[in-house]
Design an enzyme around this catalytic site. Sequence first.
Site, PDB file in Angstrom:
ATOM      1  N   THR A   1     -15.657   4.691  32.220  1.00 54.71           N
ATOM      2  CA  THR A   1     -14.261   4.545  32.697  1.00 54.71           C
ATOM      3  C   THR A   1     -13.631   5.910  32.982  1.00 54.71           C
ATOM      4  O   THR A   1     -12.834   6.047  33.904  1.00 54.71           O
ATOM      5  CB  THR A   1     -13.387   3.795  31.672  1.00 54.71           C
TER       6      THR A   1
ATOM      7  N   ASP B   1     -24.857   1.941  36.487  1.00 47.08           N
ATOM      8  CA  ASP B   1     -24.326   2.916  37.449  1.00 47.08           C
ATOM      9  C   ASP B   1     -25.174   4.175  37.606  1.00 47.08           C
ATOM     10  O   ASP B   1     -24.916   4.993  38.490  1.00 47.08           O
ATOM     11  CB  ASP B   1     -22.872   3.305  37.072  1.00 47.08           C
TER      12      ASP B   1
ATOM     13  N   GLN C   1     -26.010  -0.418  28.716  1.00 44.33           N
ATOM     14  CA  GLN C   1     -25.824  -1.713  29.386  1.00 44.33           C
ATOM     15  C   GLN C   1     -25.334  -1.475  30.818  1.00 44.33           C
ATOM     16  O   GLN C   1     -25.205  -2.425  31.590  1.00 44.33           O
ATOM     17  CB  GLN C   1     -24.800  -2.556  28.629  1.00 44.33           C
TER      18      GLN C   1
ATOM     19  N   HIS D   1     -29.646  -3.570  31.416  1.00 44.42           N
ATOM     20  CA  HIS D   1     -29.209  -4.520  32.462  1.00 44.42           C
ATOM     21  C   HIS D   1     -29.614  -4.060  33.856  1.00 44.42           C
ATOM     22  O   HIS D   1     -29.080  -4.534  34.840  1.00 44.42           O
ATOM     23  CB  HIS D   1     -27.691  -4.734  32.383  1.00 44.42           C
TER      24      HIS D   1
ATOM     25  N   ALA E   1     -19.797  -0.113  29.344  1.00 43.65           N
ATOM     26  CA  ALA E   1     -18.949   0.263  30.477  1.00 43.65           C
ATOM     27  C   ALA E   1     -17.861   1.271  30.120  1.00 43.65           C
ATOM     28  O   ALA E   1     -17.387   2.037  30.967  1.00 43.65           O
ATOM     29  CB  ALA E   1     -18.328  -0.998  31.070  1.00 43.65           C
TER      30      ALA E   1
END
Length: 250
Positions: A38, A118, A115, A133, A34
């Site tokens: 960001t 998006d 992982q 994922h 993730a």
Amino acid sequence: MQRENWLYGGLMNNIDILKNWIDESDNIVFFGGAGVSTESGIPDFRSVDGLYKQKYKYPPETIVSHTFLKQKPGEFFEFYKEKMVAPAINSKPNMAHEKLAQWEKEGKLKAVITQNIDGLHQAAGSENVLELHGTVHKNYCDRCYKQYKVSDVINADGIPKCECGGTIRPDVVLYEEGLDSDVMSKAINYISNADVLIIGGTSLVVYPAAGLIRYYRGNKLVLVNLSETSQDGFADLVIHEKIGEVFSRL
Ligand code: APR
């Protein structure tokens, strides 16, 4: 704080070393989380401003689970659409995604293993992306398995319903669910054959994804992560800076 290394007879900082390794390799593999998104405006999970640090009626990690989807679908989709789908479809790739796509086009990078759900790596032009994922962009009916687009989910009023009456669910690995074994074996294959493995923007606390990096057999394991991780000691190069900024300097 950059650890300075003596290499090739002169003082080089970690960015110069990373640039060297990238320039010289045609077998780079990237493993990310993730923290790669960001800088595109999507909060990560475990940083101080991460999704799991925000207050909800239930702990977020309880909400994004198989049981919760089955037992409280209304609340699941309310959270999932607002906190996971909307940020993904309203964000753009950042320099980290762009550079990885560029290195793939140059024949230097073999695979992105992520992982994240998006889809920003593909939006930046990366083609060989292994989504451990899953992705918000793939959805299916849990009864007839008809495929649906992310717009069918985000535009649905409440729980997305299939014409057969089933529920349209994301092709995302929720807590309590298994990872796709084909994706896992491909990821293991790329990592075990990689010359340079760059790990970026992940706390490496969620298994089995985090366990994949143990298959790396080379001596150029790079960790580009804002915070320390449990694997820092195993890395050949550690850079505790923003990955988009680091990659923009390569
Ligand atoms: N550059 C580099 N590192 C960053 C940046 C950035 N711009 N922003 C955040 N980070 C780092 C944080 O310091 C943190 O260590 O990225 C890491 C993100 O860690 P997590 O929030 O735990 O995200 P991730 O590792 O991807 O979580 C793994 O947990 O809940 C599950 O399925 C979910 O895929 C997710 C998995």
